[in-house]
Design a protein around this motif. Structure first.
Motif, mmCIF file in Angstrom:
data_model
loop_
_atom_site.group_PDB
_atom_site.id
_atom_site.type_symbol
_atom_site.label_atom_id
_atom_site.label_comp_id
_atom_site.label_asym_id
_atom_site.label_seq_id
_atom_site.Cartn_x
_atom_site.Cartn_y
_atom_site.Cartn_z
ATOM 1 N N THR A 153 44.237 35.412 30.565
ATOM 2 C CA THR A 153 44.356 34.622 31.607
ATOM 3 C C THR A 153 43.355 34.445 32.070
ATOM 4 O O THR A 153 42.799 32.955 32.285
ATOM 5 C CB THR A 153 45.072 35.347 32.679
ATOM 6 N N LEU A 154 42.027 35.156 32.184
ATOM 7 C CA LEU A 154 40.680 35.002 32.351
ATOM 8 C C LEU A 154 40.017 33.725 31.658
ATOM 9 O O LEU A 154 39.492 32.816 32.180
ATOM 10 C CB LEU A 154 39.708 36.067 32.526
ATOM 11 N N ILE A 155 40.242 34.063 30.259
ATOM 12 C CA ILE A 155 39.576 33.080 29.329
ATOM 13 C C ILE A 155 40.421 31.670 29.521
ATOM 14 O O ILE A 155 39.894 30.617 29.432
ATOM 15 C CB ILE A 155 39.977 33.489 27.835
ATOM 16 N N GLY A 156 41.868 31.854 29.773
ATOM 17 C CA GLY A 156 42.640 30.477 29.937
ATOM 18 C C GLY A 156 42.164 29.699 31.115
ATOM 19 O O GLY A 156 41.835 28.350 31.103
ATOM 20 N N VAL A 157 41.667 30.038 32.015
ATOM 21 C CA VAL A 157 41.302 29.714 33.442
ATOM 22 C C VAL A 157 39.932 28.926 32.919
ATOM 23 O O VAL A 157 39.567 27.904 33.326
ATOM 24 C CB VAL A 157 41.055 30.509 34.522
ATOM 25 N N LEU A 158 38.939 29.697 32.388
ATOM 26 C CA LEU A 158 37.675 29.184 31.773
ATOM 27 C C LEU A 158 37.735 27.760 30.934
ATOM 28 O O LEU A 158 37.128 26.872 31.155
ATOM 29 C CB LEU A 158 37.025 30.170 30.900
ATOM 30 N N ILE A 159 38.854 28.077 30.028
ATOM 31 C CA ILE A 159 38.798 26.890 29.191
ATOM 32 C C ILE A 159 39.551 25.625 29.804
ATOM 33 O O ILE A 159 39.230 24.424 29.526
ATOM 34 C CB ILE A 159 39.993 27.220 27.904
ATOM 35 N N HIS A 219 52.393 34.758 31.486
ATOM 36 C CA HIS A 219 51.295 34.746 32.062
ATOM 37 C C HIS A 219 50.648 33.444 31.929
ATOM 38 O O HIS A 219 49.355 33.020 32.380
ATOM 39 C CB HIS A 219 50.277 35.859 31.880
ATOM 40 N N SER A 220 50.796 32.611 31.040
ATOM 41 C CA SER A 220 50.123 31.188 30.273
ATOM 42 C C SER A 220 50.430 30.403 31.380
ATOM 43 O O SER A 220 49.942 29.379 31.516
ATOM 44 C CB SER A 220 50.688 31.044 28.846
ATOM 45 N N ARG A 221 51.501 30.626 32.653
ATOM 46 C CA ARG A 221 51.476 29.859 33.396
ATOM 47 C C ARG A 221 50.363 29.517 34.477
ATOM 48 O O ARG A 221 50.299 28.417 34.880
ATOM 49 C CB ARG A 221 52.977 29.972 34.580
ATOM 50 N N ALA A 222 49.553 30.534 34.311
ATOM 51 C CA ALA A 222 48.277 30.414 35.081
ATOM 52 C C ALA A 222 47.527 29.412 34.336
ATOM 53 O O ALA A 222 46.706 28.481 35.369
ATOM 54 C CB ALA A 222 47.633 31.588 35.283
ATOM 55 N N GLU A 229 46.124 25.752 36.561
ATOM 56 C CA GLU A 229 44.857 25.737 36.991
ATOM 57 C C GLU A 229 44.544 24.278 37.056
ATOM 58 O O GLU A 229 43.590 23.936 37.743
ATOM 59 C CB GLU A 229 44.033 26.663 35.870
ATOM 60 N N PHE A 230 45.119 23.229 36.190
ATOM 61 C CA PHE A 230 44.669 21.963 35.989
ATOM 62 C C PHE A 230 45.302 21.169 37.301
ATOM 63 O O PHE A 230 44.606 19.964 37.758
ATOM 64 C CB PHE A 230 45.260 21.154 34.982
ATOM 65 N N VAL A 231 46.160 21.464 38.101
ATOM 66 C CA VAL A 231 47.165 20.602 38.963
ATOM 67 C C VAL A 231 47.019 20.876 40.432
ATOM 68 O O VAL A 231 46.736 21.786 40.818
ATOM 69 C CB VAL A 231 48.468 20.727 38.452
ATOM 70 N N HIS A 232 46.695 19.660 41.037
ATOM 71 C CA HIS A 232 46.499 19.367 42.513
ATOM 72 C C HIS A 232 45.738 20.394 42.950
ATOM 73 O O HIS A 232 45.741 20.999 44.030
ATOM 74 C CB HIS A 232 48.008 19.441 42.996
ATOM 75 N N ARG A 233 44.230 20.344 42.506
ATOM 76 C CA ARG A 233 43.271 21.121 43.292
ATOM 77 C C ARG A 233 42.303 20.194 43.411
ATOM 78 O O ARG A 233 42.051 19.469 42.628
ATOM 79 C CB ARG A 233 43.030 22.458 42.465
ATOM 80 N N ALA A 234 41.297 20.811 44.366
ATOM 81 C CA ALA A 234 39.846 20.183 44.733
ATOM 82 C C ALA A 234 39.275 20.114 43.211
ATOM 83 O O ALA A 234 39.208 21.040 42.372
ATOM 84 C CB ALA A 234 39.261 20.797 45.419
ATOM 85 N N GLY A 235 38.545 18.899 42.782
ATOM 86 C CA GLY A 235 37.846 18.773 41.500
ATOM 87 C C GLY A 235 38.578 18.754 40.369
ATOM 88 O O GLY A 235 38.186 18.452 39.261
ATOM 89 N N GLY A 236 39.995 18.547 40.504
ATOM 90 C CA GLY A 236 40.935 18.314 39.394
ATOM 91 C C GLY A 236 41.363 16.821 39.338
ATOM 92 O O GLY A 236 41.351 16.388 40.187
#
Length: 256
Positions: free
Chosen positions: A201-207, A57-60, A64-71
């Protein structure tokens, strides 16, 4: 972990508990996030690439960092499946649940990518004890790269290492960001003993997004051109993003 009565088990209660956890992360991890962002910003300023990695699940977090708007464009996601996509492993082995416990996977991962001396690595692992993850971290440090770890210190300190060295991810990293979640990665404990509802996962995306924002803020303050993607679905977005992709295409694999 919060114990609660059955009548309180609902979506609203989960949301309340995650708010408490997010506030704790913001309060206690701001300095670690800032120090990690300084390493990443300096790497990008020196034409480096940030390599993110997570299994399970840490793949999320890594994605989250890659190839997205604002990244940021110079971020490369490394994944265990790369052993098959860009190496010679059978796809079944690379996708197996046992792969993250396979030390040989950790040894082989860096050979699937183009790495430069100024590059920085980020690894997310809830427990930080599996053999592939620890071996991968050791390989990174053997090459003298800076390493940032996202992990649960409560979880990892209660879990034996599965690497022959006895080391854990947080013991190898230069900077550790604690996701502040509990041992076992659950948020709510029932009176009957069951533990439910994950938050990592939720906290990981926040970080991830906090770190992304902090890096960009540092680059902006230094007067560095911002290599930031925009949405493909705005006027000129596709053209801008393709220009950024071409700048880093020799070192960043823009995979789905």
């Amino acid at each position: 972990m919060t114990e609660t009565r059955h009548s309180q088990i609902n979506a609203h209660y989960y949301w309340q508990q995650t708010q408490v956890l997010m506030a704790k992360v913001i309060e206690t991890q701001a300095e670690a996030i800032h120090q990690a962002a300084l390493l990443c910003a300096t790497s990008i300023e020196q034409n480096g690439v940030i390599h993110t990695f997570g299994s399970g699940h840490s793949r999320a977090f890594a994605a989250e960092f890659v190839h997205r708007a604002g990244g940021l464009a110079p971020i490369n996601r490394i994944d265990l499946e790369d052993l098959a996509l860009y190496g010679d492993w059978p796809i079944e082995r690379a996708r197996s649940l046992e792969c993250e416990r396979d030390q040989e996977a950790g040894k082989a991962l860096l050979h699937c990518h183009t790495i430069e001396p100024q590059d920085v690595f980020i690894i997310a692992s809830q427990s930080g004890v599996n053999a592939a993850i620890v071996e991968y971290a050791l390989q990174i440090k053997q090459r003298e790269h800076k390493l940032i770890a996202l992990t649960s210190l409560k979880h990892t300190r209660k879990t034996p290492s599965r690497h022959p060295s006895g080391k854990k991810l947080y013991e190898v990293a230069d900077i550790v960001i604690d996701n502040c979640t509990e041992h076992g990665d659950t948020l709510i404990s029932l009176p009957s003993g069951e533990q439910i509802s994950s938050a990592s996962t939720l906290i990981g995306v926040l970080i991830a997004q906090a770190l992304n924002t902090e890096i960009i803020g540092i680059l902006q303050a230094r007067g560095v051109e911002l290599p930031v993607f925009v949405s493909d679905n705005i006027q000129g977005g596709i053209e801008r993003n393709l220009t950024l992709q071409r700048r880093y295409e020799d070192r960043v694999r823009y995979k789905g």
